[in-house]
Design a protein around this motif. Sequence first.
Motif, short mmCIF file in Angstrom:
data_model
loop_
_atom_site.label_atom_id
_atom_site.label_comp_id
_atom_site.label_asym_id
_atom_site.label_seq_id
_atom_site.Cartn_x
_atom_site.Cartn_y
_atom_site.Cartn_z
N MET A 28 0.86 -1.18 0.00
CA MET A 28 0.00 0.00 0.00
C MET A 28 0.90 1.23 0.00
O MET A 28 1.60 1.49 0.97
N ASN A 29 0.88 1.99 -1.07
CA ASN A 29 1.74 3.16 -1.14
C ASN A 29 1.01 4.44 -0.76
O ASN A 29 1.42 5.12 0.15
N GLN A 30 -0.04 4.78 -1.44
CA GLN A 30 -0.83 5.97 -1.12
C GLN A 30 -2.26 5.53 -0.90
O GLN A 30 -2.92 5.08 -1.82
N PRO A 31 -2.75 5.64 0.33
CA PRO A 31 -4.13 5.22 0.59
C PRO A 31 -5.13 6.15 -0.10
O PRO A 31 -4.85 7.32 -0.31
N THR A 32 -6.27 5.58 -0.41
CA THR A 32 -7.35 6.39 -0.97
C THR A 32 -8.11 7.03 0.18
O THR A 32 -7.97 6.63 1.34
N GLY B 129 2.67 11.66 3.24
CA GLY B 129 1.27 11.90 3.60
C GLY B 129 1.00 11.85 5.09
O GLY B 129 -0.06 12.28 5.54
N ILE B 130 1.93 11.30 5.86
CA ILE B 130 1.77 11.27 7.32
C ILE B 130 2.07 12.67 7.83
O ILE B 130 3.22 13.13 7.77
N VAL B 131 1.04 13.35 8.28
CA VAL B 131 1.19 14.77 8.66
C VAL B 131 0.78 15.08 10.10
O VAL B 131 0.78 16.24 10.49
N GLY C 267 -3.12 15.10 4.31
CA GLY C 267 -1.89 14.49 3.82
C GLY C 267 -2.03 13.82 2.47
O GLY C 267 -1.04 13.38 1.89
N LEU C 268 -3.24 13.73 1.96
CA LEU C 268 -3.46 13.15 0.63
C LEU C 268 -3.13 14.12 -0.50
O LEU C 268 -3.15 13.74 -1.66
N SER C 269 -2.83 15.35 -0.17
CA SER C 269 -2.49 16.34 -1.19
C SER C 269 -1.32 15.82 -2.03
O SER C 269 -0.30 15.41 -1.49
N PRO C 270 -1.46 15.85 -3.36
CA PRO C 270 -0.38 15.35 -4.21
C PRO C 270 0.87 16.23 -4.18
O PRO C 270 1.97 15.79 -4.47
N ALA D 179 3.03 19.04 -1.69
CA ALA D 179 3.24 19.67 -0.38
C ALA D 179 2.28 19.17 0.70
O ALA D 179 1.64 19.97 1.38
N PRO D 180 2.19 17.84 0.92
CA PRO D 180 1.27 17.36 1.94
C PRO D 180 1.61 17.88 3.34
O PRO D 180 0.70 18.12 4.14
N GLY D 181 2.89 18.08 3.64
CA GLY D 181 3.26 18.62 4.95
C GLY D 181 2.72 20.02 5.16
O GLY D 181 2.30 20.37 6.26
N THR D 182 2.73 20.81 4.11
CA THR D 182 2.18 22.17 4.19
C THR D 182 0.67 22.10 4.41
O THR D 182 0.12 22.84 5.24
N PHE D 183 0.00 21.21 3.69
CA PHE D 183 -1.45 21.08 3.87
C PHE D 183 -1.80 20.51 5.24
O PHE D 183 -2.79 20.90 5.84
N GLY D 184 -0.94 19.61 5.75
CA GLY D 184 -1.15 19.10 7.09
C GLY D 184 -1.01 20.20 8.14
O GLY D 184 -1.77 20.27 9.10
N THR D 185 -0.04 21.08 7.93
CA THR D 185 0.15 22.20 8.85
C THR D 185 -1.05 23.15 8.77
O THR D 185 -1.53 23.65 9.79
#
Length: 159
Positions: free
Chosen positions: A1-5, A82-84, A24-27, A29-35
């Motif tokens: 499993m690489n990127q969960p849906t 994606g882990i944010v 964290g699903l953002s394709p 800058a997921p870290g930025t979206f997590g923040t």
Amino acid sequence: MNQPTASQLLRSPTMLLAFGFGSGLSPKAPGTFGTLAAIPFWWLMQGLTPAVYLGIVIVAALVGCYLCGAASKKLGVHDHGGIVWDEMVGYWLTMFMAPAGWGWALYGFVLFRLFDIAKPQPIGWVDRRLHGGVGIMLDDIMAAGYAALLLQLTAFWMG
């Protein structure tokens, strides 16, 4: 499993939290979206007493060690982008006792992202050497420490 849906995230509370409620699903800058996803929670917490606020952040960090480690193991990738949850906790720690207002929220966001991305020493060393949930959480906690220090110094100077 690489990127969960998104549907896989909704079925797993651990993955849902680790992926910052889907941020964290953002394709890109997921870290930025997590923040960014952490800001509304900070907005709700900023009126708490410092002890209660810090207690929540400490619990979130400890839970984050489990969440991030479990998600990383399930994905088979150390510190999957994606882990944010670690970014969310990092932002909350950056904003501990920060002055109220959107300008400070933005300033804390920028400072935390800069330190999290740049990883000045010893953050970079920790990021490369420590693995599992503790390693995933610790580099962001350290980045938050740097960001919080600069934010508090700025607030003091502005007086």
